[in-house]
Enzyme design. Structure first.
Site, PDB file in Angstrom:
ATOM      1  N   LYS A  22      33.524  -2.308 -14.985  1.00 21.72           N
ATOM      2  CA  LYS A  22      32.480  -3.331 -14.820  1.00 21.72           C
ATOM      3  C   LYS A  22      33.096  -4.727 -14.917  1.00 21.72           C
ATOM      4  O   LYS A  22      32.735  -5.638 -14.168  1.00 21.72           O
ATOM      5  CB  LYS A  22      31.413  -3.110 -15.890  1.00 21.72           C
ATOM      6  CG  LYS A  22      30.265  -4.086 -15.882  1.00 21.72           C
ATOM      7  CD  LYS A  22      29.102  -3.562 -16.706  1.00 21.72           C
ATOM      8  CE  LYS A  22      29.397  -3.473 -18.188  1.00 21.72           C
ATOM      9  NZ  LYS A  22      29.210  -4.744 -18.908  1.00 21.72           N
ATOM     10  N   ARG A  27      34.126  -9.640 -11.826  1.00 22.78           N
ATOM     11  CA  ARG A  27      35.017 -10.757 -11.513  1.00 22.78           C
ATOM     12  C   ARG A  27      35.346 -10.773 -10.023  1.00 22.78           C
ATOM     13  O   ARG A  27      35.323 -11.813  -9.369  1.00 22.78           O
ATOM     14  CB  ARG A  27      36.311 -10.651 -12.350  1.00 22.78           C
ATOM     15  CG  ARG A  27      36.121 -11.054 -13.811  1.00 22.78           C
ATOM     16  CD  ARG A  27      37.262 -10.531 -14.687  1.00 22.78           C
ATOM     17  NE  ARG A  27      37.211 -11.082 -16.038  1.00 22.78           N
ATOM     18  CZ  ARG A  27      36.366 -10.673 -16.984  1.00 22.78           C
ATOM     19  NH1 ARG A  27      35.503  -9.702 -16.714  1.00 22.78           N
ATOM     20  NH2 ARG A  27      36.395 -11.219 -18.191  1.00 22.78           N
ATOM     21  N   ARG A  98      19.735 -14.945 -25.932  1.00 20.11           N
ATOM     22  CA  ARG A  98      21.196 -14.992 -26.023  1.00 20.11           C
ATOM     23  C   ARG A  98      21.706 -16.375 -25.620  1.00 20.11           C
ATOM     24  O   ARG A  98      21.285 -16.939 -24.609  1.00 20.11           O
ATOM     25  CB  ARG A  98      21.827 -13.895 -25.152  1.00 20.11           C
ATOM     26  CG  ARG A  98      21.502 -12.491 -25.647  1.00 20.11           C
ATOM     27  CD  ARG A  98      22.026 -11.405 -24.727  1.00 20.11           C
ATOM     28  NE  ARG A  98      23.473 -11.312 -24.750  1.00 20.11           N
ATOM     29  CZ  ARG A  98      24.152 -10.401 -24.055  1.00 20.11           C
ATOM     30  NH1 ARG A  98      23.509  -9.539 -23.278  1.00 20.11           N
ATOM     31  NH2 ARG A  98      25.468 -10.367 -24.131  1.00 20.11           N
ATOM     32  N   SER A 144      32.700 -16.420 -26.704  1.00 15.60           N
ATOM     33  CA  SER A 144      32.821 -15.257 -25.832  1.00 15.60           C
ATOM     34  C   SER A 144      33.774 -15.558 -24.674  1.00 15.60           C
ATOM     35  O   SER A 144      33.689 -16.615 -24.035  1.00 15.60           O
ATOM     36  CB  SER A 144      31.456 -14.875 -25.272  1.00 15.60           C
ATOM     37  OG  SER A 144      31.592 -13.956 -24.216  1.00 15.60           O
ATOM     38  N   SER A 145      34.661 -14.609 -24.397  1.00 20.56           N
ATOM     39  CA  SER A 145      35.608 -14.807 -23.295  1.00 20.56           C
ATOM     40  C   SER A 145      34.887 -14.902 -21.952  1.00 20.56           C
ATOM     41  O   SER A 145      35.450 -15.394 -20.972  1.00 20.56           O
ATOM     42  CB  SER A 145      36.613 -13.659 -23.259  1.00 20.56           C
ATOM     43  OG  SER A 145      35.959 -12.431 -23.005  1.00 20.56           O
ATOM     44  N   SER A 172      39.402 -12.306 -27.633  1.00 18.97           N
ATOM     45  CA  SER A 172      39.415 -11.483 -26.404  1.00 18.97           C
ATOM     46  C   SER A 172      40.400 -11.993 -25.353  1.00 18.97           C
ATOM     47  O   SER A 172      40.061 -12.120 -24.174  1.00 18.97           O
ATOM     48  CB  SER A 172      38.013 -11.394 -25.802  1.00 18.97           C
ATOM     49  OG  SER A 172      37.107 -10.842 -26.714  1.00 18.97           O
ATOM     50  N   ASP A 292      34.307  -4.254 -27.544  1.00 20.81           N
ATOM     51  CA  ASP A 292      33.358  -3.308 -26.951  1.00 20.81           C
ATOM     52  C   ASP A 292      33.595  -1.863 -27.368  1.00 20.81           C
ATOM     53  O   ASP A 292      32.733  -1.011 -27.131  1.00 20.81           O
ATOM     54  CB  ASP A 292      33.394  -3.398 -25.420  1.00 20.81           C
ATOM     55  CG  ASP A 292      32.577  -4.567 -24.900  1.00 20.81           C
ATOM     56  OD1 ASP A 292      31.764  -5.115 -25.669  1.00 20.81           O
ATOM     57  OD2 ASP A 292      32.738  -4.926 -23.722  1.00 20.81           O
ATOM     58  N   ARG A 366      25.831   1.006 -25.000  1.00 22.85           N
ATOM     59  CA  ARG A 366      26.940   1.498 -25.831  1.00 22.85           C
ATOM     60  C   ARG A 366      26.448   2.231 -27.083  1.00 22.85           C
ATOM     61  O   ARG A 366      27.149   3.091 -27.624  1.00 22.85           O
ATOM     62  CB  ARG A 366      27.878   0.348 -26.195  1.00 22.85           C
ATOM     63  CG  ARG A 366      28.473  -0.311 -24.961  1.00 22.85           C
ATOM     64  CD  ARG A 366      29.818  -0.963 -25.219  1.00 22.85           C
ATOM     65  NE  ARG A 366      30.226  -1.739 -24.058  1.00 22.85           N
ATOM     66  CZ  ARG A 366      30.721  -1.215 -22.931  1.00 22.85           C
ATOM     67  NH1 ARG A 366      30.862   0.094 -22.816  1.00 22.85           N
ATOM     68  NH2 ARG A 366      31.063  -1.995 -21.921  1.00 22.85           N
ATOM     69  N   LYS A 390      23.265   0.924 -17.459  1.00 21.63           N
ATOM     70  CA  LYS A 390      23.788  -0.446 -17.471  1.00 21.63           C
ATOM     71  C   LYS A 390      25.271  -0.471 -17.121  1.00 21.63           C
ATOM     72  O   LYS A 390      25.749  -1.375 -16.437  1.00 21.63           O
ATOM     73  CB  LYS A 390      23.559  -1.091 -18.833  1.00 21.63           C
ATOM     74  CG  LYS A 390      23.979  -2.551 -18.886  1.00 21.63           C
ATOM     75  CD  LYS A 390      23.619  -3.180 -20.213  1.00 21.63           C
ATOM     76  CE  LYS A 390      23.704  -4.695 -20.152  1.00 21.63           C
ATOM     77  NZ  LYS A 390      25.024  -5.211 -19.813  1.00 21.63           N
TER      78      LYS A 390
END
Length: 408
Positions: A22, A27, A98, A144-145, A172, A292, A366, A390
């Site tokens: 993912k 990307r 978020r 966050s990266s 990360s 993750d 997850r 997801k």
């Protein structure tokens, strides 16, 4: 849909094909939108990647990314540079809680026109596409990266490129390096030195180029957990993986040696095998480069009766759910004793596992997949099991192929 996982015995020596990463897919989908000469093979079949694909084909109006955090961050940057296009970018109720202020502030400093339509600092956001001419911005290094990668992915299309300074200890790093590597693969010149990342502008037309997405290491983690919880000699082959992976979660190979799992690479596949029953009483990992897989590791340790101390987890507080609190809640239902802080989880040794517990999943794929391997130990229920779509829509089918007994 709730499902019941009955106590199961694993079929030995199976092969499973896992969908494309993912992280790489999203990307590359964005880069493909910027440089249409790119062809991408083995794209993830996850909901998140489908959201990305659909959104990138939208000219104007409202785009709803649902729970897809990566898509929210990457699309914010993408639409910020689409001059003349107006977008309202929104998501689920959880997505609207978020934070996205760090990224919006950075883009606005570069000349973007982004504003909030409801709560300050969170989606939904209004984006008016502009040409960004500023090229220097500073971010806290522990964010966050995905914020960082969002900026890097659009950087080659900025008139003057980008100089991004990261202030402090970086979180990360593998995900940042993945982004830079993909940029390099299409011919973009980048430099990452002493907390400063430079991306040169790249306005050239590309030669047609095909990039193959490696399968997802985060998805592989659940099979590493299954093997760790199995008898010595049990093995599974997973495709398609490479030893020089761009994905930080390939750290699984080293981490799961602690649980007696050996990994052998051959012909774009890995075979993971339980080779040793001896195990530590406590393990300590800093997962700042691969947060993750924290849920998978914590559940593996619980199933094996190992105490674990996991650090570097501050980004888990702002995922699909607060993953640290969610892990604590569900592990304690099973009989564990768990302590969490803002960036760590400590699981005490526990030899007893409560049967027939129903695991809540909190709209978090997850959570569902991390707890599933415990069916090798006892029967349990998984609530809202469809949430796996997801990132890994065929997860339950693949478990059935391994002889997990599932009542749907």
């Amino acid at each position: 849909m709730n499902i019941k996982l009955h106590k199961s015995a694993l079929k030995n020596n199976c092969s499973i094909t896992i969908t494309g990463s993912k992280s790489e897919s999203n990307r590359l989908l964005l880069l493909q939108a910027l440089y249409p000469e790119i062809c991408v093979d083995n794209i993830s079949n996850s909901d998140d990647s489908k959201v990305m694909q659909n959104a990138l084909q939208t000219e104007s109006g409202v785009i709803d990314v649902h729970h897809a955090g990566t898509a929210m961050r990457f699309l914010t940057a993408y639409f910020a540079i689409q001059k003349g296009r107006d977008i309202l970018l929104t998501g689920s109720s959880r997505m609207q809680e978020r934070p996205i202020k760090v990224l919006v502030d950075a883009l606005n400093q570069l000349g973007a026109d982004i504003s909030y339509s409801k709560k300050e600092g969170c989606p939904p956001i209004k984006i008016k596409g502009e040409e960004l001419v500023e090229h220097k911005v500073t971010l806290k290094a522990n964010v966050s990266s995905q914020y960082i990668s969002a900026l890097l992915l659009i950087a080659p299309k900025l008139k003057n490129g980008l100089q991004l300074t990261l202030d402090g200890d970086i979180t990360s790093i593998p995900y940042i390096e993945m982004t830079l590597s993909l940029l390099n693969q299409i011919g973009v010149d980048t430099q990452f030195k002493d907390n400063i990342i430079v991306v040169k502008p790249f306005a050239d037309k590309l030669e047609p180029k095909t990039i193959v997405v490696e399968s997802d290491w985060s998805s592989a983690s659940y099979f590493f957990s299954i093997i760790a919880l199995s008898e010595v000699g049990t093995q599974i082959t997973l495709t398609a993986y490479k030893q020089d992976s761009l994905q930080g979660d390939s750290a699984l190979v080293k981490i799961y040696k602690n649980f007696g799992v050996e990994t052998v690479y051959k012909d774009n596949a890995i075979t993971i095998k339980k080779v040793d029953n001896s195990q530590p009483t406590t393990i300590n990992f800093d997962l700042k480069d691969s947060p993750d897989i924290a849920q998978t590791i914590a559940v593996t340790c619980f199933g094996m009766g190992i105490a674990c101390n996991l650090k570097g987890l501050h980004t888990l507080k702002i995922k699909e759910t607060d993953r640290l609190e969610a892990l604590k809640n569900e592990l304690e239902k099973l009989g564990a004793k768990v302590e969490v802080t803002n960036d760590s989880l400590y699981l005490h040794t526990s030899k007893k596992i409560n049967e027939n517990i129903s695991i809540a999943t909190y709209n978090d794929h997850r959570m569902a997949m991390a707890f599933a391997p415990l069916a090798l130990k006892m029967t349990l229920q998984i609530e809202d099991a469809n949430v796996v779509s997801k990132s890994y829509p065929t997860f339950w089918n693949n478990l059935e192929a391994l002889d997990f007994e599932i009542s749907r």
